[in-house]
Write an enzyme that holds these catalytic residues in place. Structure first.
Site, PDB file in Angstrom:
ATOM      1  N   THR A   9       0.857  -1.177   0.000  1.00 56.74           N
ATOM      2  CA  THR A   9       0.000   0.000   0.000  1.00 56.74           C
ATOM      3  C   THR A   9       0.902   1.239   0.000  1.00 56.74           C
ATOM      4  OG1 THR A   9      -0.110   0.320   2.406  1.00 56.74           O
ATOM      5  CG2 THR A   9      -1.606  -1.315   1.429  1.00 56.74           C
ATOM      6  N   CYS A  10       0.297   2.418   0.124  1.00 54.83           N
ATOM      7  CA  CYS A  10       1.095   3.642   0.131  1.00 54.83           C
ATOM      8  C   CYS A  10       1.980   3.740   1.368  1.00 54.83           C
ATOM      9  CB  CYS A  10       0.186   4.868   0.044  1.00 54.83           C
ATOM     10  SG  CYS A  10      -1.031   4.980   1.374  1.00 54.83           S
ATOM     11  N   ASN A  11       1.613   3.032   2.427  1.00 55.15           N
ATOM     12  CA  ASN A  11       2.368   3.140   3.675  1.00 55.15           C
ATOM     13  C   ASN A  11       3.139   1.881   4.058  1.00 55.15           C
ATOM     14  OD1 ASN A  11       1.906   5.817   4.491  1.00 55.15           O
ATOM     15  ND2 ASN A  11      -0.165   5.298   5.126  1.00 55.15           N
TER      16      ASN A  11
ATOM     17  N   SER B  33      -1.690   1.131  11.519  1.00 58.30           N
ATOM     18  CA  SER B  33      -1.706   2.093  10.423  1.00 58.30           C
ATOM     19  C   SER B  33      -1.189   3.457  10.863  1.00 58.30           C
ATOM     20  CB  SER B  33      -3.126   2.256   9.879  1.00 58.30           C
ATOM     21  OG  SER B  33      -3.601   1.042   9.349  1.00 58.30           O
TER      22      SER B  33
ATOM     23  N   GLN C 171      -7.588  -3.792   1.637  1.00 60.82           N
ATOM     24  CA  GLN C 171      -6.305  -4.002   0.977  1.00 60.82           C
ATOM     25  C   GLN C 171      -5.699  -5.347   1.362  1.00 60.82           C
ATOM     26  OE1 GLN C 171      -4.603  -0.371   2.478  1.00 60.82           O
ATOM     27  NE2 GLN C 171      -4.900   0.719   0.546  1.00 60.82           N
TER      28      GLN C 171
ATOM     29  N   GLU D 229      -2.539  16.247  -2.637  1.00 61.44           N
ATOM     30  CA  GLU D 229      -2.985  15.102  -1.837  1.00 61.44           C
ATOM     31  C   GLU D 229      -4.199  15.438  -0.986  1.00 61.44           C
ATOM     32  OE1 GLU D 229      -1.263  11.956   1.526  1.00 61.44           O
ATOM     33  OE2 GLU D 229       0.021  13.538   0.727  1.00 61.44           O
TER      34      GLU D 229
ATOM     35  N   GLY E 298      -6.432  17.948  -1.345  1.00 63.15           N
ATOM     36  CA  GLY E 298      -7.591  18.194  -2.188  1.00 63.15           C
ATOM     37  C   GLY E 298      -8.136  16.913  -2.790  1.00 63.15           C
TER      38      GLY E 298
END
Length: 436
Positions: free
Chosen positions: A48-50, A107, A118, A190, A192
């Protein structure tokens, strides 16, 4: 259990390194064969993004964390990382980590609502690539159960914990029916983008994007299936929107007091909601003095975020209790796998004795009597073995460690003189009463 895994995440590496090691689905489909050939017998990959994580059961006892990292490097050759950028997990620690991730307490945003989906998607990809065996299948079931219980039984996922989400939550309280409202998001960065996505997910009627760089506005508009307002024409179109969220990096106000006053005149004072989530601010805070203008800036929204985050953090001990409960259930099942061969060996041992004794009398009684004796001994054996079998299963299901279960299994085998090496060794008597 020898489950082993690695994790590079928001605690161990900066965003540029996490991005460098992020795996899309095509890359996951490339790395799984590499893992299967030399490192893991079964497993899964979560990216994932993290975080990017690889977990599984080793093909050999000597498989190490470095071996898994090397497999990742074979696919992702970029990134100046070192071993300190990876968390390594073994056995119970691996299971606890997976459960913590699925529940959202690991998280960056505690109680992240997206992570469970995910994790589920990662499991499904592993299944489709034939990278899941019976142990991982069972582990996946418990992992998903932990995530669902955390959502259902606690408040870990309740309340806004990002400024963008908090803004949308406040908007929901101002306007009951978002499907009848129109929104303008100024800024396609990011913050917005998150606000636009949240509005879309809440069922906003119409949504448009305005951004200095047109290409970014077009990209975001396509993602949320919205429209585009030229950045230089924002003020000319303000009156058409019930909701305005501004999140740019501008140094000066994008909307000043007079701009909003003119907008309200054109709207005939129909209520409007202005959310300024930029730093420095995009909207002159004096607009809050205008009638029917509901204005919030980042400071007021941050208060909501902090309050909700504290509420979520209070739920962490409750989630940890759920994790412990599911670990006990999982290891109860896993330990029972160690005990099953022992139970079968004991039952085979007694069945061999029964069959041996039946052979001795087969030619000494009538066929009718033989069937009666055969039925009687079978029922007798069932009753004799009922309690020992039940007790052995209970021992396995108590959640004791695998080594303790193995020790008890060996004791049970030794009690009946069963071999623990190549197959079962049964002690019976021949027709002369000698042990064989």
């Amino acid at each position: 259990m020898d489950l082993i895994g690695i994790s590079i995440n928001h605690r161990t590496a900066p965003v540029e390194l996490r991005e460098a090691l992020h795996l899309n689905q095509d890359e996951i489909e490339k790395i799984v064969p590499v893992l299967k050939d030399s490192v893991l017998a079964e497993g899964f990959v979560l990216s994932t993004c993290n975080r990017t994580e690889i977990f599984g059961l080793p093909r050999e006892e000597l498989v190490t964390i470095d071996d898994i990292v090397s497999s990742l490097q074979s696919i992702k050759k970029n990134g100046n990382f070192n071993n300190n950028n990876f968390d390594g997990f073994f056995s119970c620690g691996s299971v606890k980590h997976l459960f913590s991730v699925a529940s959202g307490i690991d998280s960056m945003i505690v109680g992240d609502s997206q992570i469970l989906g995910q994790v589920k998607e990662a499991f499904e990809i592993s299944k489709s690539l034939d990278f899941v065996g019976p142990v991982l299948k069972r582990l996946f079931d418990h992992t998903l159960k932990v995530g669902k219980r955390a959502i259902k039984e606690t408040s870990i996922g309740e309340g806004a914990v990002t400024v963008s989400y908090a803004a949308v939550n406040v908007i929901e309280k101002i306007f009951a029916n978002l499907d009848k409202k129109s929104a303008l998001v100024i800024g396609a960065g990011e913050t917005g983008e998150l606000a636009a996505v949240h509005l879309r997910d809440k069922g906003i009627g119409e949504i448009s994007i305005a951004n200095r760089t047109l290409a970014k506005a077009e990209k975001l508009a396509k993602k949320i299936k919205g429209g585009i307002i030229p950045f230089e024409s924002i003020c000319d179109n303000l009156q058409f929107f019930d909701i305005v969220i501004s999140a740019t990096s501008a140094n000066d106000y994008i909307l000043n007091y007079d701009d909003v006053k003119i907008m309200m005149t054109k709207r005939r004072n129909t209520p409007v909601c202005l959310m300024d989530i930029a730093v420095p601010r995009d909207i002159d805070p004096k607009v809050n003095n205008l009638e029917n203008v509901f204005y919030n800036d980042i400071d007021s929204l941050q208060i909501i975020v902090k309050q909700n985050l504290k509420k979520r953090e209070k739920e962490i001990p409750v989630v940890n209790n759920i994790i412990i409960e599911e670990m006990v259930h999982f290891y109860g099942w896993y330990n029972s796998l160690e005990m099953v061969p022992t139970i079968l060996s004991i039952r085979d041992f007694f069945e061999n004795i029964r069959q041996d004794e039946l052979r001795k009398i087969k030619n000494k009684v009538t066929d009718e009597d033989y069937l009666k004796v055969e039925d009687m001994t079978r029922r007798m054996l069932g009753r004799i073995l009922h309690n020992p079998t039940k007790k052995l299963k209970e021992i396995a299901e108590t959640g004791e460690s695998g080594s303790e279960v193995q020790t008890r299994a060996m004791c049970a085998k030794e009690l009946f003189g069963l071999s623990n090496s190549n197959g079962n060794h049964y002690i019976t008597e021949n027709n002369n009463g000698e042990q064989v």
